[in-house]
Design an enzyme around this catalytic site. Structure first.
Site, mmCIF file in Angstrom:
data_model
loop_
_atom_site.group_PDB
_atom_site.id
_atom_site.type_symbol
_atom_site.label_atom_id
_atom_site.label_comp_id
_atom_site.label_asym_id
_atom_site.label_seq_id
_atom_site.Cartn_x
_atom_site.Cartn_y
_atom_site.Cartn_z
ATOM 1 C CE LYS A 195 -3.567 2.521 2.434
ATOM 2 N NZ LYS A 195 -4.643 2.507 3.415
ATOM 3 C CE LYS A 248 -6.060 2.030 -0.762
ATOM 4 N NZ LYS A 248 -6.535 2.201 0.568
HETATM 5 C C1 PBG Z 1 -7.603 3.501 5.330
HETATM 6 C C2 PBG Z 1 -7.832 3.414 3.863
HETATM 7 C C3 PBG Z 1 -7.601 4.386 2.867
HETATM 8 C C4 PBG Z 1 -8.080 3.832 1.675
HETATM 9 C C5 PBG Z 1 -8.547 2.551 1.975
HETATM 10 N N1 PBG Z 1 -8.366 2.314 3.321
HETATM 11 C C6 PBG Z 1 -7.079 5.752 2.973
HETATM 12 C C7 PBG Z 1 -5.680 6.024 3.297
HETATM 13 O O1 PBG Z 1 -4.881 5.124 3.551
HETATM 14 O O2 PBG Z 1 -5.347 7.195 3.351
HETATM 15 C C8 PBG Z 1 -8.078 4.510 0.322
HETATM 16 C C9 PBG Z 1 -9.156 4.038 -0.609
HETATM 17 C C10 PBG Z 1 -9.377 4.887 -1.804
HETATM 18 O O3 PBG Z 1 -8.694 5.892 -2.068
HETATM 19 O O4 PBG Z 1 -10.296 4.538 -2.562
HETATM 20 N N2 PBG Z 1 -6.287 3.460 5.740
#
Ligand code: PBG
Length: 322
Positions: A195, A248
């Site tokens: 991520k 992601k």
């Molecule tokens: C929570 C989370 C996030 C997303 C999914 N879970 C935000 C982040 O990490 O700032 C992003 C999902 C998206 O942009 O569609 N940590």
């Protein structure tokens, strides 16, 4: 054999040969739709930066879940917007927490809809970071405790799968251990393994009201410049017991999906995130692109890169066209 004996266009001449030759086929079974649940009744807060998506109170969430299920979507990913936040995100672990309420209602009304819960603290902490803050930064090991607690709480309510998105070291192991100790040895963990600290999450922070109140997420999420490190993250998660590994965002990271696919024998999920969705929607609104064709091409490319399943806000629009 070279040209003119070989002519690659030969197999492109008819729809039938093109159908026979197609290597990647997107199906409704590949799709996971994210949903946002908020307190109240009859509440629908439209998310302006993500047209077609809203924060929904539990009653309307159930209605939406039924619509999606009837269209052929078999799985949703749940995010909660709680009434109150606290310093450690402990509101996410309460029996009457917002996602817990949603899980109970959805399981009662649509038992066959597969529920995945995003496991993180950022929607539940007053400071918007993904864990407990000590000396101005997220404390890794203390955060593991709240993540494990949140996972067990949601498993107890009947959630089918947990998906930790916090990027703490050791979270998969901590969650697996806690789930097993409470008898939830059949609850899979889908780890947000690679991520990235991405600007593509911009619209999501409006959707989940989870923007950090100070600093950024670079001390825990990955540097977009790194690929080898993504493999180390994936390996660590596998070793700790992840059932599915995730990349992601998706589109700027197709190379990462492909590298994971060729390196490890694991189911892979990709998250086609909010910013990726909003860019398509904005261009489509302006009439600059053919939305349906673009979305089909995008999702097919993510699958072609090696992803077995895709979390995408487009799921609700594309599912009927597959
Ligand atoms: C929570 C989370 C996030 C997303 C999914 N879970 C935000 C982040 O990490 O700032 C992003 C999902 C998206 O942009 O569609 N940590």
């Amino acid at each position: 054999m070279a040209f003119p004996t070989t002519r690659l266009r030969r197999l492109r001449t008819s729809p039938v040969t093109r159908n026979l030759m197609r290597e990647t086929i997107l199906t409704r079974n590949d799709l996971i739709m994210p949903l946002f649940v908020c307190p109240g009744t009859k509440v629908e807060n439209k998310i302006s930066s993500m047209p077609g998506n809203s924060q929904l109170s539990v009653d309307l969430l159930v209605k939406k879940g039924k619509e999606l299920f009837d269209k052929g979507i078999q799985s949703v990913l749940l995010f909660g917007i709680p009434e109150h936040k606290d310093e450690h995100g402990l509101v996410a672990c309460e029996h009457n927490g917002i996602v817990q309420q949603a899980v109970r209602a959805l399981k009662k009304e649509i038992p066959d809809l597969y529920l995945i819960a995003d496991i993180c603290n950022c929607e539940y902490t007053s400071h918007g970071h993904c864990g407990t803050i000590i000396d101005g930064d997220v404390h890794n090991d203390l955060t593991l405790e709240t993540l494990a607690k949140q996972s067990v709480s949601l498993a107890q309510e009947g959630v089918d799968m947990v998906a930790p998105s916090d990027m703490m070291d050791g979270r998969v192991g901590a969650i697996r251990k806690a789930l097993d100790a409470n008898g939830h040895f059949n609850t899979p963990i889908m780890a947000y393994s690679a991520k990235y600290a991405s600007a593509f999450y911009g619209p999501f922070r409006e959707a989940a009201e989870s923007a950090p109140q100070f600093g950024d997420r670079k001390t825990y999420q990955m540097d977009p410049a790194n690929a080898n490190e993504a493999l180390r993250e994936v390996m660590a998660d596998i070793e700790e017991g992840a059932d599915i590994v995730m990349v992601k965002p998706a589109l700027s990271y197709l190379d990462i999906i492909q590298r994971i696919k060729t390196t490890v024998n694991m189911p892979i999920c990709a998250y086609n995130v909010s910013g990726e969705y909003s860019m398509v929607k904005a261009a489509a609104e302006k009439g600059w692109i053919d939305e349906n064709r673009i979305v089909h091409e995008i999702l097919t490319s993510i699958k072609r890169a090696g992803s077995d399943m895709i979390i995408t806000y487009h799921a609700q629009d594309i599912v009927e066209k597959l």
